[in-house]
Write a protein that holds these residues in place. Structure first.
Motif, PDB file in Angstrom:
ATOM      1  N   GLU A 137      54.068  80.294 -21.330  1.00 52.96           N
ATOM      2  CA  GLU A 137      55.373  80.945 -21.131  1.00 52.96           C
ATOM      3  C   GLU A 137      56.219  80.882 -22.402  1.00 52.96           C
ATOM      4  O   GLU A 137      56.835  81.873 -22.797  1.00 52.96           O
ATOM      5  CB  GLU A 137      56.129  80.299 -19.966  1.00 52.96           C
ATOM      6  CG  GLU A 137      55.532  80.591 -18.617  1.00 52.96           C
ATOM      7  CD  GLU A 137      55.611  82.057 -18.245  1.00 52.96           C
ATOM      8  OE1 GLU A 137      56.639  82.710 -18.533  1.00 52.96           O
ATOM      9  OE2 GLU A 137      54.629  82.565 -17.665  1.00 52.96           O
ATOM     10  N   ASP A 138      56.258  79.708 -23.031  1.00 47.65           N
ATOM     11  CA  ASP A 138      57.035  79.562 -24.264  1.00 47.65           C
ATOM     12  C   ASP A 138      56.437  80.397 -25.392  1.00 47.65           C
ATOM     13  O   ASP A 138      57.160  80.948 -26.218  1.00 47.65           O
ATOM     14  CB  ASP A 138      57.121  78.097 -24.682  1.00 47.65           C
ATOM     15  CG  ASP A 138      57.897  77.273 -23.675  1.00 47.65           C
ATOM     16  OD1 ASP A 138      58.858  77.805 -23.083  1.00 47.65           O
ATOM     17  OD2 ASP A 138      57.537  76.101 -23.475  1.00 47.65           O
ATOM     18  N   LEU A 139      55.128  80.496 -25.405  1.00 47.22           N
ATOM     19  CA  LEU A 139      54.454  81.332 -26.401  1.00 47.22           C
ATOM     20  C   LEU A 139      54.921  82.780 -26.248  1.00 47.22           C
ATOM     21  O   LEU A 139      55.328  83.410 -27.225  1.00 47.22           O
ATOM     22  CB  LEU A 139      52.932  81.248 -26.231  1.00 47.22           C
ATOM     23  CG  LEU A 139      52.096  82.197 -27.086  1.00 47.22           C
ATOM     24  CD1 LEU A 139      52.198  81.823 -28.547  1.00 47.22           C
ATOM     25  CD2 LEU A 139      50.651  82.168 -26.634  1.00 47.22           C
ATOM     26  N   ARG A 140      54.882  83.282 -25.048  1.00 41.14           N
ATOM     27  CA  ARG A 140      55.283  84.677 -24.811  1.00 41.14           C
ATOM     28  C   ARG A 140      56.761  84.893 -25.095  1.00 41.14           C
ATOM     29  O   ARG A 140      57.145  85.930 -25.621  1.00 41.14           O
ATOM     30  CB  ARG A 140      54.970  85.077 -23.373  1.00 41.14           C
ATOM     31  CG  ARG A 140      53.496  85.281 -23.147  1.00 41.14           C
ATOM     32  CD  ARG A 140      53.156  85.861 -21.810  1.00 41.14           C
ATOM     33  NE  ARG A 140      54.300  86.117 -20.964  1.00 41.14           N
ATOM     34  CZ  ARG A 140      54.235  86.254 -19.663  1.00 41.14           C
ATOM     35  NH1 ARG A 140      53.090  86.154 -19.057  1.00 41.14           N
ATOM     36  NH2 ARG A 140      55.303  86.502 -18.958  1.00 41.14           N
TER      37      ARG A 140
END
Length: 136
Positions: free
Chosen positions: A48-51
């Protein structure tokens, strides 16, 4: 082959850990900084943080090998994205359990630095909690 590579890598890591590497007097060089940034990124950033925050951090292209990704990241390395990663990790590495900023060594420096940056907002929150405590 992969198993031999795993054993070889493990042996190299164990050998390095037994040296005085961490006691070096020099600053981190570019290769070390790149290795650290990639390690922090891969070991701490979830899907999620990557996206949401780091979609282009490594500039990953599925057609590139791991070696090519590292070489590309090193060639195009800029401090600002790495600072963003460090700032992100700083906001995620706090202890939100039973700990707070007055009795936890991890949380205290985080609170001090954030209070210096967001003084008005944190002061407003502090005042609201102080009023709640006085009412009780």
């Amino acid at each position: 082959m992969a198993r031999k590579d795993n054993h070889q890598f493990n042996e190299v890591v164990q050998m390095i850990r037994k040296t005085d590497y961490i006691h070096r007097k020099e600053s981190l060089n570019r290769d070390e900084t790149v290795a650290l940034a990639i390690s922090l990124f891969k070991n701490n950033i979830g899907w999620e943080d990557l996206r949401e925050h780091f979609r282009r951090f490594l500039g990953m292209d599925s057609s590139l090998s791991k070696e090519e990704i590292v070489a590309s990241f090193k060639e195009n390395f800029k401090k600002k994205p790495s600072h963003k990663l460090l700032w992100f990790l700083l906001t995620r590495q706090v202890d939100l359990g039973e700990s707070n900023h007055t009795k936890n060594l991890t949380n205290r420096p985080f609170y001090v630095v954030m209070h210096s940056i967001y003084k008005d907002t944190t002061s407003t929150i502090e005042q609201a909690y102080s009023k709640k405590c006085q009412k009780q």
